[in-house]
Design a protein around this motif. Structure first.
Motif, short mmCIF file in Angstrom:
data_model
loop_
_atom_site.label_atom_id
_atom_site.label_comp_id
_atom_site.label_asym_id
_atom_site.label_seq_id
_atom_site.Cartn_x
_atom_site.Cartn_y
_atom_site.Cartn_z
N GLN A 158 0.83 -1.21 0.00
CA GLN A 158 0.00 0.00 0.00
C GLN A 158 0.86 1.26 0.00
O GLN A 158 0.61 2.20 -0.77
N ARG B 145 2.41 1.68 -3.44
CA ARG B 145 1.40 2.08 -4.44
C ARG B 145 0.97 3.52 -4.26
O ARG B 145 0.65 4.21 -5.22
N SER C 256 2.82 5.81 -8.87
CA SER C 256 1.63 5.52 -9.69
C SER C 256 1.90 4.44 -10.73
O SER C 256 0.95 3.84 -11.24
N VAL D 232 3.07 1.57 -10.18
CA VAL D 232 2.81 0.23 -9.63
C VAL D 232 1.34 -0.08 -9.87
O VAL D 232 0.45 0.58 -9.34
N LYS D 233 1.10 -1.07 -10.72
CA LYS D 233 -0.26 -1.38 -11.17
C LYS D 233 -0.92 -2.53 -10.42
O LYS D 233 -2.09 -2.78 -10.56
#
Length: 92
Positions: free
Chosen positions: A73, A76, A80, A82-83
């Motif tokens: 978390q 992320r 941005s 990190v998908k």
């Protein structure tokens, strides 16, 4: 992208991008037991150095460490590109 060295992971990631990859799977340094701060530092370093989308891969059998949901978390929220990531939970 996996390596026991963050700088080598960056080199491998850049090679993959040069070969045409548009997204990469990134795992913690393998064969070295890392704490969550070290995993975060490894991921942050690689992601900040490579222009690509990433999926974080939780593979504790090789990495020796779990990537906890809180770490995913945090990464992320800061990156941005990190998908997604694997969601396997630690065995108790």
């Amino acid at each position: 992208m996996g390596s026991s060295s963050s700088s080598e992971a960056v080199e491998l990631a850049r090679d993959a991008i040069d070969a045409g990859a548009t997204a990469l799977v990134l795992m913690p340094s393998y064969y070295i037991t890392l704490d969550q701060k070290e995993i975060y530092n490894h991921f942050s370093y690689v992601i900040s150095k490579v222009d690509a989308d990433f999926i974080l891969y939780n593979i504790p059998q090789l990495a020796g460490s779990w990537i906890l949901p809180e770490t995913v978390q945090k990464i992320r929220e800061e990156f941005s590109q990190v998908k997604g990531g694997s969601r396997r939970a630690p065995e108790t």
